[in-house]
Enzyme design. Structure first.
Site, PDB file in Angstrom:
ATOM      1  N   LYS A   1      28.834 -46.092  25.723  1.00  0.00           N
ATOM      2  CA  LYS A   1      29.001 -44.662  25.417  1.00  0.00           C
ATOM      3  C   LYS A   1      30.017 -43.982  26.339  1.00  0.00           C
ATOM      4  CE  LYS A   1      25.510 -46.797  25.181  1.00  0.00           C
ATOM      5  NZ  LYS A   1      25.286 -47.853  26.147  1.00  0.00           N
ATOM      6  N   ARG A   2      30.148 -44.517  27.529  1.00  0.00           N
ATOM      7  CA  ARG A   2      31.113 -43.938  28.465  1.00  0.00           C
ATOM      8  C   ARG A   2      32.512 -43.876  27.853  1.00  0.00           C
ATOM      9  NH1 ARG A   2      32.713 -47.043  32.128  1.00  0.00           N
ATOM     10  NH2 ARG A   2      31.727 -48.984  31.558  1.00  0.00           N
TER      11      ARG A   2
END
Length: 466
Positions: free
Chosen positions: A239-240
């Site tokens: 998700k980063r």
RNA sequence: GUCCCCAUCGUCUAGUGGCCUAGGACGCUGGCCUCUCACGCCGGUAACGGGGGUUCAAAUCCCCCUGGGGACGCCA
């Protein structure tokens, strides 16, 4: 010739991310190409982390991409009896045993082994105790202590690992649920999988599964481990790195065919070809041309592909998508026919449907609600152009035709008469009609807007310039 | 730490011993087109990680090093 059977077995503990979507795609393509069957299986043996909502999200993503399945979805949580049958069989044939060690004890063994530089694994304390079924006991696999376990991987070639690396994995947990390795093997065996194409991260699991196949006396399917998809920093995609779920891309205004095309080229190639229709994919897709090294997810190339597909897509389909995104932005509804006329003007300019909706706003906004770029208005709506606009308002009102060609002819005639270059009036007119300094060509824009809107916007501008 | 895997432009990749002074695509960039912005078209930038072999010949085969990734769960 046996029928090709492949599968996609997501765990409903998260969204359908691009990596999963790509392996699903590869499996789907391989099955379809060979007129085989594609199976969907939900691996939800971890009850605590699985949810029905995630399952639905994954199915949505699959459907959006057009990856239809012939069987399933099967739920592992509903096949517990089957797994137990196989575990019992392993117990009876001496390939498994009961173990009374607690998780804490096992953890201690691992830390100890790690400290002394050994392979962190269960030390086999209960291996030969001949324990029977009882509370607090798990079932472990009796793995070979020496030798090597190997298999031929479709993409990596021969793989082999010393058995000393493997430990006596748990087959049945304390809560009676089977573990992943046992369940996959039982499923793949009973569902007659011929090809297992999956992520690289499963490579080190495979020898353990191979051992299970052997203990069960079943032939191995073909394994193919495709490399991982990394983020721009070359770390496992997460998700980063921004959007990673396929539904997020759908909401961002990407077309499924762009996503499919992008994904398939990530780790697979067919010479120099970049653009693939579904038919082409079906005829050209091959396991031999799967790459073997990790690759980086490149948003800008996805965007380029999406722009490409938007350009070649039919205005009718785009109009539907456009209406949806416009609605999401709180714009009033417009007729399908109108949006279908708007779309072609925006197709060469939009990278995503979200962008297209943004650019389409001035087309659908009420004439009095048109958002005006004030800086541009001050700059372009000068006294000089006001005179021209006043005349043009009459000319446009009385023009016999309002199509692109007629408008262009009308302007040319007017400008020639006045000895004025179109350049002088173009930007001011653009600001009047669109509120912005960037837009599709003026004549096509006017044709699509139609006489009424053009006249009202011109009148509004004239009033403003008083 | 141990095991496994991987290694061509910034990125995705072609390349399966000679066709490679390494090709395509995205990106970036110069130009053309032009009513703005795009599209499109033409051009440019940029790579075989290092070292040893094998061979008449290596980006392609072998070994070592380095670098990267993954796995070592009663998660999947």
């Amino acid at each position: 010739m046996t029928t090709v059977i492949t599968r996609f077995p997501p765990s409903p503990t998260g969204h359908l991310h691009v990596g999963g979507a790509r392996t699903a795609l590869f499996n789907w393509l391989w099955a379809r190409k060979n007129s085989g069957r594609f199976t969907l299986r939900i691996e939800d043996t971890d009850a605590a982390r699985s949810s029905e909502e995630m399952t639905q999200g994954i199915l949505d993503g699959m459907r959006w991409l057009g990856l239809d399945w012939d069987e399933g979805p099967y739920y592992q949580s509903r096949r517990i009896d089957l797994y137990n049958e196989y575990i019992d069989r392993l117990l009876q044939t001496g390939h498994a045993y009961y173990c009374a060690c607690t998780p804490e004890e096992v953890e201690a063994m691992r830390t100890q082994a790690r400290a002394s530089g050994a392979v962190p694994k269960y030390n086999g304390r209960c291996r030969d105790k001949g324990l029977t079924s009882g509370p607090g006991r798990v079932v472990r696999f009796k793995a070979p202590l020496s030798g090597e376990t190997g298999f031929l991987d479709l993409v990596k070639g021969p793989i082999s690992v010393p058995n000393t690396q493997l430990d006596d994995m748990v087959l049945r947990r304390l809560d009676g649920m089977p573990t992943y390795n046992l369940a996959v093997v039982v499923d793949d065996v009973t569902m007659n999988m011929t090809h297992i194409i999956r992520g690289d991260d499963h490579l080190s699991n495979t020898p353990k599964q191979v051992l299970l196949y052997e203990a069960l006396g079943r032939p191995l399917p073909q394994f193919g481990h495709v490399p991982m998809i990394l983020g721009p920093d070359k770390k496992k995609l997460s998700k980063r790195h921004g959007a990673t779920s396929v539904t997020a891309y759908r909401d961002l205004g990407y077309l499924p065919e762009a996503m499919v095309n992008y994904l398939v080229r990530l780790g697979w190639s067919h010479g120099d070809q970049e653009i693939f229709s579904l038919d082409e994919l079906l005829t050209h897709f091959s396991l031999e041309h799967l790459g073997s090294s990790a690759c980086v997810f490149d948003q800008s190339k996805l965007l380029w592909l999406n722009a490409h597909y938007i350009k070649s897509e039919s205005p009718a389909r785009l109009a539907g998508l456009l209406a949806e995104h416009l609605g999401r932005r709180g714009q009033p509804e417009s007729g399908a026919a109108y949006l279908e006329a708007v779309a072609p003007l925006l197709q060469p300019r939009a990278g995503t449907m979200v962008e297209m909706a943004e650019m389409a706003e001035f087309f659908v906004a009420g004439d009095d609600e048109l958002v005006m770029d004030e800086a541009a208005a001050t700059k372009f709506l000068t006294a000089q152009v006001k005179e021209h606009f006043a005349v043009l308002h009459f000319l446009l009102r009385d023009a016999p035709g309002f199509d692109q060609a007629a408008l262009e002819a009308l302007f040319t005639r007017y400008l020639e008469g006045k000895g004025v270059a179109f350049k002088i009036l173009a930007q001011p007119l653009r600001v009047v009609l669109t509120g912005k300094t960037k837009s599709p060509g003026l004549f096509e824009t006017m044709e699509v807007l139609g006489r009424d809107r053009v006249l009202r916007r011109l009148a509004n501008a004239l009033r403003r310039m008083e």
